[in-house]
Scaffold this active site. Sequence first.
Site, mmCIF file in Angstrom:
data_model
loop_
_atom_site.group_PDB
_atom_site.id
_atom_site.type_symbol
_atom_site.label_atom_id
_atom_site.label_comp_id
_atom_site.label_asym_id
_atom_site.label_seq_id
_atom_site.Cartn_x
_atom_site.Cartn_y
_atom_site.Cartn_z
ATOM 1 N N LYS A 143 34.629 57.830 45.063
ATOM 2 C CA LYS A 143 36.091 57.970 45.445
ATOM 3 C C LYS A 143 37.096 58.060 44.220
ATOM 4 C CE LYS A 143 35.199 57.600 49.774
ATOM 5 N NZ LYS A 143 35.502 58.930 50.718
ATOM 6 N N GLU B 104 43.984 55.663 53.396
ATOM 7 C CA GLU B 104 43.443 55.005 54.687
ATOM 8 C C GLU B 104 41.902 54.827 54.021
ATOM 9 O OE1 GLU B 104 43.277 58.146 54.061
ATOM 10 O OE2 GLU B 104 41.105 58.433 53.779
ATOM 11 N N SER C 163 26.397 58.237 46.218
ATOM 12 C CA SER C 163 27.751 58.013 45.971
ATOM 13 C C SER C 163 28.444 57.021 45.811
ATOM 14 C CB SER C 163 28.294 58.847 47.392
ATOM 15 O OG SER C 163 27.645 58.102 48.349
#
Lengths: 260, 417
Positions: B94, B116, B385
């Site tokens: 991210k 969000e 990830s």
Amino acid sequence: MRIEKQIEAMRKEKKILLMTHQIIGYPDFAANEKVIECFYNNGVDLIELQIPFSDPIADGPVFTKSNQAVLEKGIKVSDCLKFIERMASKYPIPFLVMTYYNILYQYGVEAFIDRCKEIGVQGTIVPDAPLDEARTYYDYSCQQGLAAVSIATPYSDPKRLQEIADIGSGFIYYVPRKGVTGSKTTFGFEILDGIQKAKKETGKTIAVGFGIQGPEDVARLIGTADIAIIGSKIQQVLETEGLSGLDQFLGDIARVNKEE
Amino acid sequence: MKNKMINYLGQNGYFGAYGGRFVPEILIPAVDELNQAFQEILRDEDFYKQYYNLLMDFSGRPTPLTYAEGLSAYFGKAKIYIKREDLNHSGAHKINNVLGQGLLMKKLGKTRVIAETGAGQHGVATAIMAAKMGFQATIYMGAEDAERQYANVFWMKQLGAEVIPVTTGTATLKDAINEALRDWAGNFDNTHYALGTACGPRPFPEMVTFFQSVISKEMKKQINEICGKNPDRIYACLGGGSNAMGAFVEFLQEPGVELVAVEAGGKGEASGKHASRIAYAKAKTGVSQGYKTLFLQDDDGQMLDTWSISAGLDYVGVSPILAHLAETKRVRVLAATDAEVIEAFKLIISKEGLIPALESTHAFAGLFREIADTKPEDVIVVNMSGRGDKDIFNIGEALQDQGWKTFVTERGKAYAD
């Protein structure tokens, strides 16, 4: 009669018209019906009925929760359309349907417009259908003689404002400030100027919604806007003061047209 | 090169039938402004250099490509490599996207960021970016997710971000996106919405893909250095689609590389409690949250509840780019159930000494299901990830670990006293 003609006729009688709003099924159909009767008895000029959606991004917290509450009861789009049909045949007031684009998209955009026409609706308001994404919706509505109300804001540049005016029909829904429904708008000179500019540049009927709290705000809009739209405040009045409170609230607003 | 990638992906914000910008009129200038700035940076090599330098200095890129010796030996089939996005600062991919959007914010002169978050990784990454770059941050998180992932809420608060639990709707990721869009509609003058995945109105799907493309750029170079060829297959988990797009994008035009995305199968197809939009073929094209894609919805077009053991995959829509790539058969989509994910987790931790996030474990579960069909000369890359520390409560519960239960109970008692 097309809504433009109806508005034109009504405008000859009043300094400003009033459009009110209800979320269908909230708190229930019986309550909606009583409220609509109250709207009618107080001389409301246009009524906007909202078909609930699970993700209403243009709505503030009050309406978001109401949308959700209706859906949790299992109320379907077909139930809402039946209710609108009954109201439209009962009251000689122009009814407009407000909802989000996915409701039309799943129903079939053209089928939804046809159905609205069939049940006596005069127009639709779809806040997440920008002109460049939902041309079929605007064009087909226009073809069918149903108003597809387009939305303008103080941030619409002159070119886009003209496009908004050209593609939509019925009237322009002018959102005078940033944000979502519900919180108060202060109708200062800057906002009034923006409304006036939009009216002058487009030559269209301008309805102003978002944040109108009562007679004073409506009075401020006389001479600039053609229609004042009240939504969240009505739900708030109903929740705190009940139907008699709403009756008084609408009576106070109606007097705005009689004042010198 | 970067432009070629974007042109291949879509035209005017559309990827086949999906994409667009279905936002209220008030947000049109904000998405226009953002799109214009994004189009400019696409052509700006200096911006990209500045961005990649920041990733190297601050986040720890390039992340390694680790040979999974234990797993490869265990199955005796294809050679498995793991792209280690878990080793980024903040523990997930991210941060790649958020640092890019942070630099873009500076260019736009914005001082406040909203975001969000589902599992909390994007929220933590945004809070880190805001703290580093001197922005004010507000993070919207579904109340249910905030409860499931309190460790991340804690870190966001420590980093100085305001965390707002969202109680409307299903109180999960989609509702957090709605609240962020509402906030943006009211504050776009000074506020940037740093959307965390390759979803939402134009230009977010392309922009997030662009910032995540560092994953596959590095992956391509690394695997070619190690094996002298491209991978035969790449597996990535698929929630919104940011890590999958990041892992796939540099290989889209390499037909020899099979791209496999793994959705959250939750409690299984028949249960109705899952977040599989594509693999179970339960989603329909619709318009919500500012864009057109495949959404899990009822006949009326109301969005449905989703379920996954992993909060980060628990999303009702999917990247319009991936919806298109799945439709055109460039990406194959599977779904792994919660039960398969827990089994996969146990295998990875024991054979590799790695602790993957439950999101990433879906990608492994997809691979493990299919590995019997591979040959020893095949090369497979799994995009890990993120790391699994944040999932300790869910994993402890899923594994029914008595020691963990006792620890949590005792800690709870100590606070209650």
